[in-house]
Design a protein around this motif. Structure first.
Motif, PDB file in Angstrom:
ATOM      1  N   ALA A 141     -18.181 -14.744 -12.651  1.00 40.15           N
ATOM      2  CA  ALA A 141     -17.262 -14.099 -11.719  1.00 40.15           C
ATOM      3  C   ALA A 141     -18.030 -13.303 -10.665  1.00 40.15           C
ATOM      4  N   ILE A 142     -19.087 -12.598 -11.082  1.00 39.75           N
ATOM      5  CA  ILE A 142     -19.908 -11.839 -10.133  1.00 39.75           C
ATOM      6  C   ILE A 142     -20.568 -12.778  -9.129  1.00 39.75           C
ATOM      7  N   ASP A 143     -21.154 -13.865  -9.630  1.00 36.79           N
ATOM      8  CA  ASP A 143     -21.842 -14.815  -8.761  1.00 36.79           C
ATOM      9  C   ASP A 143     -20.879 -15.431  -7.751  1.00 36.79           C
ATOM     10  N   THR A 144     -19.701 -15.824  -8.216  1.00 34.43           N
ATOM     11  CA  THR A 144     -18.718 -16.444  -7.331  1.00 34.43           C
ATOM     12  C   THR A 144     -18.211 -15.454  -6.287  1.00 34.43           C
ATOM     13  N   ARG A 145     -18.010 -14.211  -6.694  1.00 33.79           N
ATOM     14  CA  ARG A 145     -17.523 -13.204  -5.744  1.00 33.79           C
ATOM     15  C   ARG A 145     -18.586 -12.877  -4.699  1.00 33.79           C
ATOM     16  N   LEU A 146     -19.832 -12.775  -5.111  1.00 33.19           N
ATOM     17  CA  LEU A 146     -20.899 -12.553  -4.139  1.00 33.19           C
ATOM     18  C   LEU A 146     -20.935 -13.671  -3.109  1.00 33.19           C
ATOM     19  N   GLU A 147     -20.799 -14.912  -3.585  1.00 34.81           N
ATOM     20  CA  GLU A 147     -20.827 -16.059  -2.678  1.00 34.81           C
ATOM     21  C   GLU A 147     -19.657 -16.014  -1.700  1.00 34.81           C
ATOM     22  N   ALA A 148     -18.465 -15.675  -2.205  1.00 40.39           N
ATOM     23  CA  ALA A 148     -17.277 -15.654  -1.342  1.00 40.39           C
ATOM     24  C   ALA A 148     -17.394 -14.570  -0.278  1.00 40.39           C
ATOM     25  N   ILE A 149     -17.841 -13.381  -0.676  1.00 32.65           N
ATOM     26  CA  ILE A 149     -17.973 -12.294   0.301  1.00 32.65           C
ATOM     27  C   ILE A 149     -19.035 -12.645   1.337  1.00 32.65           C
ATOM     28  N   ALA A 150     -20.163 -13.163   0.859  1.00 32.59           N
ATOM     29  CA  ALA A 150     -21.253 -13.502   1.781  1.00 32.59           C
ATOM     30  C   ALA A 150     -20.810 -14.549   2.793  1.00 32.59           C
ATOM     31  N   ARG A 151     -20.080 -15.570   2.346  1.00 32.90           N
ATOM     32  CA  ARG A 151     -19.640 -16.619   3.272  1.00 32.90           C
ATOM     33  C   ARG A 151     -18.578 -16.098   4.243  1.00 32.90           C
ATOM     34  N   SER A 152     -17.790 -15.111   3.815  1.00 30.25           N
ATOM     35  CA  SER A 152     -16.798 -14.557   4.733  1.00 30.25           C
ATOM     36  C   SER A 152     -17.456 -13.795   5.869  1.00 30.25           C
ATOM     37  N   LEU A 153     -18.716 -13.399   5.692  1.00 28.99           N
ATOM     38  CA  LEU A 153     -19.425 -12.642   6.714  1.00 28.99           C
ATOM     39  C   LEU A 153     -20.157 -13.531   7.707  1.00 28.99           C
ATOM     40  N   GLN A 154     -20.248 -14.827   7.421  1.00 32.58           N
ATOM     41  CA  GLN A 154     -20.969 -15.719   8.322  1.00 32.58           C
ATOM     42  C   GLN A 154     -20.199 -15.906   9.630  1.00 32.58           C
ATOM     43  N   SER A 155     -20.935 -15.902  10.725  1.00 34.31           N
ATOM     44  CA  SER A 155     -20.354 -16.106  12.050  1.00 34.31           C
ATOM     45  C   SER A 155     -21.479 -16.508  12.986  1.00 34.31           C
ATOM     46  N   PRO A 156     -21.161 -16.999  14.185  1.00 36.34           N
ATOM     47  CA  PRO A 156     -22.223 -17.359  15.135  1.00 36.34           C
ATOM     48  C   PRO A 156     -23.137 -16.192  15.478  1.00 36.34           C
ATOM     49  N   GLU A 157     -22.611 -14.966  15.364  1.00 41.33           N
ATOM     50  CA  GLU A 157     -23.433 -13.795  15.700  1.00 41.33           C
ATOM     51  C   GLU A 157     -24.244 -13.290  14.512  1.00 41.33           C
ATOM     52  N   GLU A 158     -23.934 -13.769  13.305  1.00 39.99           N
ATOM     53  CA  GLU A 158     -24.613 -13.291  12.101  1.00 39.99           C
ATOM     54  C   GLU A 158     -25.940 -14.026  11.911  1.00 39.99           C
ATOM     55  N   HIS A 159     -27.046 -13.283  11.932  1.00 36.61           N
ATOM     56  CA  HIS A 159     -28.371 -13.909  11.870  1.00 36.61           C
ATOM     57  C   HIS A 159     -28.897 -14.025  10.450  1.00 36.61           C
ATOM     58  N   ARG A 160     -28.259 -13.357   9.492  1.00 39.62           N
ATOM     59  CA  ARG A 160     -28.772 -13.380   8.121  1.00 39.62           C
ATOM     60  C   ARG A 160     -28.424 -14.688   7.407  1.00 39.62           C
ATOM     61  N   THR A 161     -29.327 -15.131   6.533  1.00 37.96           N
ATOM     62  CA  THR A 161     -29.079 -16.319   5.725  1.00 37.96           C
ATOM     63  C   THR A 161     -28.095 -15.984   4.618  1.00 37.96           C
ATOM     64  N   ILE A 162     -27.587 -17.016   3.936  1.00 38.82           N
ATOM     65  CA  ILE A 162     -26.619 -16.783   2.857  1.00 38.82           C
ATOM     66  C   ILE A 162     -27.260 -16.004   1.721  1.00 38.82           C
TER      67      ILE A 162
END
Length: 503
Positions: A263-284
């Motif tokens: 559950a922790i791993d899946t939630r981290l992945e979901a939050i991280a992917r929600s932050l991705q955008s063309p302006e976001e320079h950080r990797t997943i």
């Protein structure tokens, strides 16, 4: 004919493109010693769906195609050499285990004196440590492993290693999976486990992660105590560890129940992917680390210059206070109906992670926001097909892919389904359809390799075609993929070969 140290051969009828006129010995990058001849028959006819014919057609049109083919042939030779080295290492590891077991016996392991027998592994480890200049701890672990694998119960494993068919890394998976198996059942477990780890058909060989999951299920079959009892005992050892690393960094690890960790791993992945955008320079991976730091140590993360994480809300519900509001996460949990009703304690499974005890499965089921029962087509396993009407798979199809593929479908990759992307095997722009037999889960890295064109992949529809690494005409399960490497080698990947998950 010898031309300045370069070997010039005549054109082989079996090689109309003249690849045997290339010198692979003087230079790793093939040297052309004579203009290759092109067989006119290549231009007469070709099958539209024949990948091999397409390759030959393109190669015949330009010298660059011939150069690429020559390099691919060289790469194929190197890959073949790597597989030979892997088999040789397995044989050497088997021999090393037998020598260490013999050394243990020689320094007291076969003595009639109980004290000498008890000390023999430590004495053998000290000999190994002194000879190889390694720590006593490392040597002791090597001796202990050797004594286990040379035990009578593990004879099939040692024989497979000695034959070069079972690398040490896969042998260790078998040994680890046997942890809950009592001594009197080890021989039966080993005999069945070696068939899973080293199948007669090499195309059926499981990835390392899939092998672990299959063998853990097998271990449950032979275990004396049920999973729930063992979990209750070992959960007392749950902990979080921090190990300092170089350059002011560290490794943070936690020993937790699987359902909590998943559950922790899946939630981290979901939050991280929600932050991705063309302006976001950080990797997943950077986003996952920053999310973890923000959730658990906001003061420390601010000091480190990470900054606040503010997730993008999705869905209709308003975001709750805090940095994770509105982010949806989903675990696919398969649970037998009898387990849910309390009539059985058969384990459930978090798809892509592993088995969970019946009690944890019931708790997850009681907390589930939605229930999905999948009814699939008995012919091809697809819950529905959208054809060309829609590019994005429906949520039902995405769940089906998670249950079918479980992980990234690239050979050997074990990235869980939750962190993978639904990819059109035949690209949508090229007429590909949105249906189960044209979709597969790929992690971002292997998705890119396929999209860029380094690797080619296609669904095998009903039976193996000519040129595949399996006998022509053999039926294959729905979702089977055939990958073609840059070297020209071909690999098949199958959906995990367990019975259909219980829905």
């Amino acid at each position: 004919m010898d031309l300045g140290g370069h070997l010039l051969q005549t054109v082989s009828p079996a090689d109309p493109l003249g690849a045997d006129r290339w010198d692979f010995h003087a230079d790793p990058c093939a040297t052309l010693v004579e203009q290759p001849a092109v067989d006119p028959a290549l231009f007469e006819s070709r099958e539209a769906d024949d990948d091999e014919a397409d390759d030959l057609w393109e190669a015949a049109l330009a010298p660059s195609g011939i150069v690429a083919r020559a390099h691919a042939q060289r790469a194929d030779e190197l890959v073949a050499e790597l597989t030979t080295i892997d088999a040789l290492q397995a044989r050497l590891e088997a021999r090393k285990a037998m020598v260490l077991a013999a050394l243990t016996a020689a320094v007291g392991g076969s003595s009639e004196n109980p004290a000498h027998r008890l000390d023999a592994p430590n004495v053998a480890a000290s000999e190994l440590a002194a000879a190889l200049r390694i720590s006593q701890r490392t040597a002791s672990a090597a001796v202990a492993e050797a004594l286990i694998v040379t035990d009578k119960a593990w004879k099939p494993v040692l024989e497979a290693m000695a034959a070069g068919d079972l690398p040490r890394r896969r042998a260790n998976v078998i040994l680890d999976a046997a942890a809950p198996v009592p001594p009197e059942r080890l021989e039966a477990f080993a005999a069945e486990a070696i068939g899973i780890a080293n199948p007669p058909d090499p195309d059926q060989t499981l990835s390392q992660g899939a092998l672990k999951r299959h063998l853990r299920r097998l271990g449950e079959k032979y275990a004396r105590e049920p999973l729930s009892v063992r979990k209750e005992r070992v959960s007392a050892h749950r902990r979080v560890d921090l190990e300092p690393a170089q350059d002011g960094m560290c490794w943070l690890s936690a020993y937790l129940p699987l359902e909590v960790g998943a559950a922790i791993d899946t939630r981290l992945e979901a939050i991280a992917r929600s932050l991705q955008s063309p302006e976001e320079h950080r990797t997943i991976n950077q986003l996952r680390a920053d999310v973890l730091a923000d959730l658990l140590g906001s003061d420390a993360s601010a000091t480190a210059g990470i900054g606040s994480i503010e997730a993008v809300a999705t869905g209709d519900a308003p975001p709750s206070p805090g940095p994770t509001g509105g982010v949806r996460t989903e675990l696919i949990v398969t649970v037998p109906a009898r387990t849910l009703s309390g009539d059985s304690d058969s384990p459930g499974e978090i798809v892509g992670y592993g088995a969970i005890d019946a009690s944890a499965a019931r708790i997850l089921a009681s907390e589930a926001a939605t229930w999905t029962r999948l009814f699939v087509d008995p012919e091809d396993g697809a819950p529905l097909a959208l054809g060309r009407r829609r590019y994005t798979p429906t949520l039902a199809m995405r769940r089906f892919l998670g249950a079918r593929d479980r992980t990234c479908r690239f050979p050997g990759c074990d990235k869980p389904a939750a962190a993978a992307e639904a990819d059109h095997t035949r690209e949508w722009a090229e007429g590909g359809t949105t249906e189960a037999d044209n979709l597969a889960l790929l992690c971002p890295q292997h998705h890119r390799l396929k999209t860029v064109g380094h690797w080619d992949v296609r669904h095998v529809r009903s039976s193996a075609p000519p040129g595949s690494p399996m006998p022509p005409g053999r039926p294959v399960p729905p979702g089977t993929l055939e990958w073609k490497a840059p070297s020209g080698r071909r690999y098949l990947t199958y959906p995990e070969g367990d019975p259909a998950p219980p829905f």
